[in-house]
Design a protein around this motif. Structure first.
Motif, short mmCIF file in Angstrom:
data_model
loop_
_atom_site.label_atom_id
_atom_site.label_comp_id
_atom_site.label_asym_id
_atom_site.label_seq_id
_atom_site.Cartn_x
_atom_site.Cartn_y
_atom_site.Cartn_z
N PHE A 182 0.82 -1.20 0.00
CA PHE A 182 0.00 0.00 0.00
C PHE A 182 0.86 1.26 0.00
O PHE A 182 0.63 2.19 -0.78
N LEU A 183 1.87 1.31 0.87
CA LEU A 183 2.72 2.49 0.93
C LEU A 183 3.50 2.67 -0.36
O LEU A 183 3.76 3.80 -0.79
N CYS A 184 3.86 1.57 -0.99
CA CYS A 184 4.53 1.66 -2.30
C CYS A 184 3.60 2.29 -3.33
O CYS A 184 3.99 3.19 -4.07
N LYS A 185 2.36 1.82 -3.38
CA LYS A 185 1.41 2.31 -4.39
C LYS A 185 1.02 3.77 -4.19
O LYS A 185 0.49 4.40 -5.10
N ALA A 186 1.29 4.31 -2.98
CA ALA A 186 0.96 5.71 -2.71
C ALA A 186 2.08 6.67 -3.09
O ALA A 186 1.90 7.88 -3.03
N LEU A 187 3.22 6.14 -3.51
CA LEU A 187 4.38 6.99 -3.83
C LEU A 187 4.27 7.58 -5.24
O LEU A 187 3.58 7.03 -6.10
#
Length: 668
Positions: A182-187
């Motif tokens: 999730f944190l990756c996809k928010a970058l």
């Protein structure tokens, strides 16, 4: 002489333990020593050494190899530490939110409605911080203001700092290979090196760990407890590899994947991380991950309100806001197979039901050891954190003790409640004084074996400083922080004389300073300083023959924890001016002030405290400046000036070291 990683791994290739075997092949080959010599040093049980490649390499600035270069200061869509400017499309996967107005949920409106610099701050900013995830122009360079205790986007695990920690007494470290989809996809898209895949990130970090082992003469990956003893006895740092991932093993066959990572040197795994997965339920603890879980299953729960008023996103919780999901059938099989291999089972981040299920398996395996690599003791934390399922209650500590496990204590920045059975005053919130309350509660009350569980490079703020202008004692509110920081200056113990004094636990190299400061405060740190031996003994219990319960744990005592006094109540006790609470006579010369009443000198050069503009504390009399200085006048009004030598021009005797200004207007 210790085994090299290559030769030690060669012992495992092509042979895996059967269901009946409790000792991995390489451990049998190395040979456990029943009366092995005690190893020195402390253990750090949760360290993200290679997290620069987590989140597809798009979050952390700076590399573990030492290329700590200037960053761009966090301009929108910067090269690190920033969520994307527009995240609204991520919510399209859940168009039907069960009647809940998603735009009215603060965490959603801030992250998904704004994006970029502003939204990034909600990830990193807590009481007393300036954050380094949004705009941080003052923290662009090393070593200006990073790393410091509230760094969650700049590197904290440079190999030079790891070496510093080792030289300071750390002899064993668990390297956690980590990621979060999730944190990756928010970058920002341009920051991401490869498609967001947690296990690909883990594999990249695993190879980095093996490369680090191959080129580093002072550190080595440990493959068994006997191997760890050999490494430490030879003067090296023993590294134990672990995995922390919500999408553990992805959709692949987990048995094959477990065999593969074990053959590559992994000896510890968290079956569950931030989100529920195929193996079990996670402990909800942060609204960001509740949103992430919601985007996985579009579930809105109305039994308890973790995310908003009366509802919880993503997780199926009960009326007490606890996750209803325990270990799945696959999870139970995974835990069992880890035990067959003699691996260490880390129950950090598990829901309480998942921990219960894991304990039942451990109990049936003659009390196989369980451990928590990083956590907080629930009973001693402030109510906001104690309400969080991820905090560890005494009932779970009992499991650890009964199985012969241990606890990695988070070096947190949080407020703690006072533990009245320690002599350490809790008068610097978020510093080692607060950490001492938790450690002493664990030592004297819970009586559990502890090491560090710092979680550096883990999106987590660290122990705050006791001195200086970078958030000292600031876990409460500004007036309290000012009063408590002043108290440290006048009552001791004195600063250590290192960066830890003013930057707090900025990086892994300062962990030995945490031990030193705790000792100076009066804490008995013997158990902590010997925690590498405790860790190895736990591992030996996992790989050896167990005869029953390690410790009945009937003497746990959760008493002695003082009632929490809410911030609002504490703040109301401070005087108020222009709508601001302040701590009288708490600011030293040169420190920021709004009102004269805040300054020890009784003088502040702020133009108008009620306007919100700040100034600094200045001198009002010579006594404010010490014996070798005087309080200046004219252009130097309010500034301490050095007294003058014989023959220098003077206007009065107060300007002279001799205290005598002669009729010739020169110092006598």
């Amino acid at each position: 002489m210790s085994l090299s990683l290559a030769s030690a791994l060669a012992l495992t290739q092509g042979c895996q333990p059967t269901e009946e075997e409790s000792v991995p092949v390489e451990e049998a080959a190395v040979g456990e020593v029943a009366q092995a010599a005690t190893v020195p040093g402390f253990a750090e049980m949760h360290h993200h050494m290679f997290a620069e490649e987590a989140f597809s390499g798009g979050w952390f600035h700076g590399k573990h190899t030492g290329t700590l270069v200037s960053c761009d200061g966090g301009f929108p869509e910067s090269d690190h530490a920033r969520v994307r400017m527009d995240l609204s499309s991520m919510l399209n996967v859940c168009p039907n939110a069960g009647g809940v107005n998603l735009s009215g949920i603060p965490v959603l409106s801030q992250m998904f409605g704004i994006g970029g610099a502003v939204a990034s701050e909600i990830i990193g900013q807590v009481e007393g911080t300036e954050g380094d995830t949004g705009l941080h122009l003052g923290r662009m360079n090393v070593p200006t203001q990073w790393p410091r205790w509230d760094t969650i986007a700049h590197q904290q695990a440079w190999e030079g700092w790891l070496r510093q920690a080792h030289l300071g007494g750390m002899s064993l470290v668990t390297i956690s290979l980590v990621s979060n989809e999730f944190l990756c996809k928010a970058l920002p898209y341009q920051n991401i090196k490869r498609p967001c895949d947690e296990m690909v990130d883990v594999d990249v970090q695993l190879q980095m760990a093996r490369d680090f082992d191959a080129r580093t003469p002072w550190a080595e990956i440990a493959l068994s407890p006997a191997h760890a003893r050999q490494i430490i006895a030879s003067g090296k740092l023993a590294m134990v590899l672990s995995i922390e991932s919500s999408k553990l093993f992805g959709t692949k066959n987990w048995q094959s994947e477990l065999n593969r990572v074990h053959a590559l040197g992994v000896r510890s795994i968290q079956p569950v991380h931030q989100l529920d997965n195929r193996f079990g339920g996670a402990a909800p603890h942060n609204a960001i991950f509740q949103v992430a879980q919601f985007l996985e299953n579009c579930h809105v729960d109305t039994d308890c309100g973790l995310t908003g008023n009366g509802f919880t996103l993503g997780f199926d919780v009960d009326a007490n806001c606890k996750n209803t999901k325990g270990l799945t059938a696959e999870g139970k099989a995974l835990v069992g197979e880890m035990m067959n291999k003699g691996m260490l089972v880390d129950v950090a981040h598990m829901s309480e039901r998942s921990v219960d299920d894991t304990y039942a398996i451990a109990q049936a395996r003659t009390y196989y050891p369980l451990y928590i690599s990083h956590g907080h003791f629930r009973e001693v934390m402030h109510p906001g954190l104690a309400a969080n399922e991820k905090t560890t209650p005494a009932s779970i500590i009992r499991y650890l003790r009964q199985t012969g496990g241990m606890f990695g204590l988070r070096t947190a920045h949080d407020e703690t409640r006072d533990y009245t059975r320690t002599p350490v005053a809790n008068n610097c919130q978020g510093s080692t004084r607060s950490l001492a309350q938790a450690y002493e509660f664990g030592r004297m009350g819970l009586k559990v074996n502890m090491g560090f569980g710092a979680d550096l490079n883990g999106f987590i703020q660290q122990t705050r400083p006791r001195f200086g202008g970078h958030g000292a004692c600031s876990a409460g509110f500004p007036a309290e922080a000012a009063a408590q920081a002043h108290q440290q200056r006048v009552s001791g113990p004195a600063p250590l004389g290192t960066d830890f004094d003013v930057y707090g636990l900025a990086h892994v190299g300062l962990l030995p300073d945490v031990v030193r400061d705790l000792k100076n405060l009066g804490v008995n740190t013997t158990g902590l300083e010997g925690s590498a031996e405790t860790f190895i003994r736990m591992w030996e219990r996992a790989t050896g023959t167990r005869t029953g319960m390690a410790d009945a744990a009937t003497n746990i005592d959760t008493g002695g924890v003082a009632a929490y006094v809410p911030k609002a109540t504490r703040e109301a006790a401070y005087p108020q001016m222009c709508g601001h609470r302040y701590a009288p006579a708490s600011k030293q010369m040169g420190e920021s002030c709004r009102f004269a009443q805040e300054c020890v000198s009784g003088a502040c050069n702020a133009m108008d405290g009620c306007s919100g503009l700040t100034g600094s504390c200045v001198c009002s009399t010579d006594s404010d400046c010490g014996s070798s200085q005087y309080c200046g006048w004219g252009l130097n009004a309010g500034k301490c000036q050095p007294k003058k030598d014989r023959g220098a021009l003077c206007a009065s005797g107060r300007e002279c070291l001799s205290n005598n200004c002669r009729w010739t207007m020169t110092c006598g």
